[in-house]
Motif scaffolding. Sequence first.
Motif, PDB file in Angstrom:
ATOM      1  N   PHE A  58       0.821  -1.207   0.000  1.00 57.75           N
ATOM      2  CA  PHE A  58       0.000   0.000   0.000  1.00 57.75           C
ATOM      3  C   PHE A  58       0.860   1.265   0.000  1.00 57.75           C
ATOM      4  O   PHE A  58       0.580   2.224  -0.713  1.00 57.75           O
ATOM      5  CB  PHE A  58      -0.929  -0.012   1.221  1.00 57.75           C
ATOM      6  N   TYR A  59       1.931   1.270   0.825  1.00 55.06           N
ATOM      7  CA  TYR A  59       2.813   2.436   0.875  1.00 55.06           C
ATOM      8  C   TYR A  59       4.176   2.024   1.417  1.00 55.06           C
ATOM      9  O   TYR A  59       4.277   1.224   2.352  1.00 55.06           O
ATOM     10  CB  TYR A  59       2.230   3.531   1.775  1.00 55.06           C
ATOM     11  N   LYS A  60       5.241   2.583   0.817  1.00 61.12           N
ATOM     12  CA  LYS A  60       6.596   2.390   1.331  1.00 61.12           C
ATOM     13  C   LYS A  60       7.374   3.688   1.177  1.00 61.12           C
ATOM     14  O   LYS A  60       7.035   4.561   0.365  1.00 61.12           O
ATOM     15  CB  LYS A  60       7.316   1.261   0.598  1.00 61.12           C
ATOM     16  N   SER A  61       8.427   3.832   1.980  1.00 63.09           N
ATOM     17  CA  SER A  61       9.287   5.007   1.926  1.00 63.09           C
ATOM     18  C   SER A  61      10.736   4.543   1.957  1.00 63.09           C
ATOM     19  O   SER A  61      11.115   3.727   2.801  1.00 63.09           O
ATOM     20  CB  SER A  61       9.013   5.922   3.130  1.00 63.09           C
ATOM     21  N   ASN A  62      11.537   5.028   1.036  1.00 62.94           N
ATOM     22  CA  ASN A  62      12.941   4.655   0.988  1.00 62.94           C
ATOM     23  C   ASN A  62      13.692   5.210   2.192  1.00 62.94           C
ATOM     24  O   ASN A  62      13.637   6.404   2.478  1.00 62.94           O
ATOM     25  CB  ASN A  62      13.584   5.166  -0.304  1.00 62.94           C
ATOM     26  N   GLY A  63      14.366   4.321   2.905  1.00 65.83           N
ATOM     27  CA  GLY A  63      15.182   4.747   4.036  1.00 65.83           C
ATOM     28  C   GLY A  63      14.448   4.880   5.351  1.00 65.83           C
ATOM     29  O   GLY A  63      15.070   5.142   6.380  1.00 65.83           O
ATOM     30  N   LYS A  64      13.134   4.717   5.356  1.00 63.38           N
ATOM     31  CA  LYS A  64      12.353   4.804   6.588  1.00 63.38           C
ATOM     32  C   LYS A  64      11.369   3.643   6.660  1.00 63.38           C
ATOM     33  O   LYS A  64      11.006   3.049   5.646  1.00 63.38           O
ATOM     34  CB  LYS A  64      11.591   6.129   6.676  1.00 63.38           C
ATOM     35  N   ASP A  65      10.941   3.345   7.892  1.00 64.42           N
ATOM     36  CA  ASP A  65       9.942   2.299   8.107  1.00 64.42           C
ATOM     37  C   ASP A  65       8.554   2.913   8.203  1.00 64.42           C
ATOM     38  O   ASP A  65       8.322   3.828   8.993  1.00 64.42           O
ATOM     39  CB  ASP A  65      10.237   1.535   9.401  1.00 64.42           C
ATOM     40  N   ALA A  66       7.633   2.393   7.401  1.00 64.43           N
ATOM     41  CA  ALA A  66       6.214   2.762   7.499  1.00 64.43           C
ATOM     42  C   ALA A  66       5.501   1.600   8.187  1.00 64.43           C
ATOM     43  O   ALA A  66       5.571   0.455   7.715  1.00 64.43           O
ATOM     44  CB  ALA A  66       5.631   3.009   6.116  1.00 64.43           C
ATOM     45  N   HIS A  67       4.838   1.875   9.299  1.00 64.10           N
ATOM     46  CA  HIS A  67       4.338   0.760  10.111  1.00 64.10           C
ATOM     47  C   HIS A  67       3.171   1.188  11.004  1.00 64.10           C
ATOM     48  O   HIS A  67       2.837   2.356  11.103  1.00 64.10           O
ATOM     49  CB  HIS A  67       5.469   0.200  10.979  1.00 64.10           C
ATOM     50  N   ASP A  68       2.570   0.182  11.640  1.00 63.90           N
ATOM     51  CA  ASP A  68       1.504   0.388  12.628  1.00 63.90           C
ATOM     52  C   ASP A  68       0.388   1.287  12.104  1.00 63.90           C
ATOM     53  O   ASP A  68       0.064   2.322  12.696  1.00 63.90           O
ATOM     54  CB  ASP A  68       2.080   0.958  13.924  1.00 63.90           C
ATOM     55  N   ALA A  69      -0.207   0.864  11.006  1.00 69.02           N
ATOM     56  CA  ALA A  69      -1.291   1.645  10.401  1.00 69.02           C
ATOM     57  C   ALA A  69      -2.611   1.408  11.131  1.00 69.02           C
ATOM     58  O   ALA A  69      -2.846   0.338  11.693  1.00 69.02           O
ATOM     59  CB  ALA A  69      -1.445   1.271   8.932  1.00 69.02           C
ATOM     60  N   THR A  70      -3.465   2.429  11.124  1.00 69.89           N
ATOM     61  CA  THR A  70      -4.811   2.311  11.691  1.00 69.89           C
ATOM     62  C   THR A  70      -5.785   3.074  10.800  1.00 69.89           C
ATOM     63  O   THR A  70      -5.409   4.043  10.130  1.00 69.89           O
ATOM     64  CB  THR A  70      -4.844   2.843  13.138  1.00 69.89           C
ATOM     65  N   TRP A  71      -7.021   2.616  10.772  1.00 70.41           N
ATOM     66  CA  TRP A  71      -8.037   3.211   9.899  1.00 70.41           C
ATOM     67  C   TRP A  71      -8.681   4.428  10.559  1.00 70.41           C
ATOM     68  O   TRP A  71      -8.843   4.481  11.771  1.00 70.41           O
ATOM     69  CB  TRP A  71      -9.144   2.194   9.610  1.00 70.41           C
ATOM     70  N   LEU A 131       5.911   6.771  10.557  1.00 70.41           N
ATOM     71  CA  LEU A 131       7.011   6.766   9.595  1.00 70.41           C
ATOM     72  C   LEU A 131       8.266   7.245  10.303  1.00 70.41           C
ATOM     73  O   LEU A 131       8.278   8.329  10.891  1.00 70.41           O
ATOM     74  CB  LEU A 131       6.692   7.673   8.405  1.00 70.41           C
ATOM     75  N   GLY A 132       9.317   6.420  10.265  1.00 68.19           N
ATOM     76  CA  GLY A 132      10.558   6.806  10.926  1.00 68.19           C
ATOM     77  C   GLY A 132      11.476   5.629  11.099  1.00 68.19           C
ATOM     78  O   GLY A 132      11.480   4.686  10.304  1.00 68.19           O
ATOM     79  N   LYS A 133      12.244   5.650  12.200  1.00 65.71           N
ATOM     80  CA  LYS A 133      13.179   4.592  12.510  1.00 65.71           C
ATOM     81  C   LYS A 133      13.162   4.299  14.008  1.00 65.71           C
ATOM     82  O   LYS A 133      13.231   5.228  14.822  1.00 65.71           O
ATOM     83  CB  LYS A 133      14.609   4.980  12.096  1.00 65.71           C
ATOM     84  N   ALA A 134      13.091   3.013  14.352  1.00 65.38           N
ATOM     85  CA  ALA A 134      13.155   2.572  15.745  1.00 65.38           C
ATOM     86  C   ALA A 134      12.166   3.348  16.611  1.00 65.38           C
ATOM     87  O   ALA A 134      10.971   3.364  16.342  1.00 65.38           O
ATOM     88  CB  ALA A 134      14.578   2.693  16.266  1.00 65.38           C
ATOM     89  N   GLU A 135      12.663   4.058  17.658  1.00 60.73           N
ATOM     90  CA  GLU A 135      11.791   4.780  18.592  1.00 60.73           C
ATOM     91  C   GLU A 135      11.410   6.170  18.090  1.00 60.73           C
ATOM     92  O   GLU A 135      10.647   6.867  18.766  1.00 60.73           O
ATOM     93  CB  GLU A 135      12.490   4.925  19.951  1.00 60.73           C
TER      94      GLU A 135
END
Length: 253
Positions: free
Chosen positions: A164-177, A188-192
Amino acid sequence: GIAVAARAISNLDLNTPDDPTKTPTPPAIAITITPTETETVVNYPEPTGKIVYTCNIKGNEICVMNADGSNWQQLTDSQYASFNANLSPDGQKAVYVISNEKYSEIHELNINTGASVQLTDLQKNVGAPEISPDDKYIIFHYRSGNGNTSIWIMNRDGSDPREFYKSNGKDAHDATWSPDGTQILFALGKAENNQFYIMDFDGGEPQLINDTIDSRGRSDWSNDLISFDQGKPYLHDVFLMKSDGSDLRQVTQ
């Protein structure tokens, strides 16, 4: 004070004339009691519905309880870790993740019978599945090898999983509606260190909500409020803001 005054009055001999040799008894003191100011108690309605969550019982399992904390039950009993549960809109089923230490897959659990079926067979690391408000889709995050995590979506029965979506160099995660299912909120980011973005379910560019947020990434969206946690490691608190990023405030301390 009132009791002392009453005893003083009862000890007076009202039928005896004044005797100048006796010390006069002082008159009773009128006492006024001022009520203590108390904070108004708000009559909140009793919570309804169910909560599914991760419980540690010889390892991570999925448990359920009523929204008021009653009727606790363990739903899974697996040799592998079970976590990231999310209820279906009708409250009858839950999707969750099982990790076998090599990869993780999304499963569906019947809350009433305990029966479980596997929905994905991607043999990758997946997490945070959430069912859409119309019960047609499941959104989740996906990571292949050492690459970045991206947002994926699939049909409600597990068919047609796709990016659905990606970003180079960063993590896209934990989506909610969003409550109406027309938008997706994700971290969108890295680690914490993550910020929150919103994008339309139909596509388009993600929009940053509030540039002051630095979160681990988990969030929830209800009506016009978004909840999430942020803070130093192991010292996270719950925060709220409106869906446009305004009115940011800390809830817990």
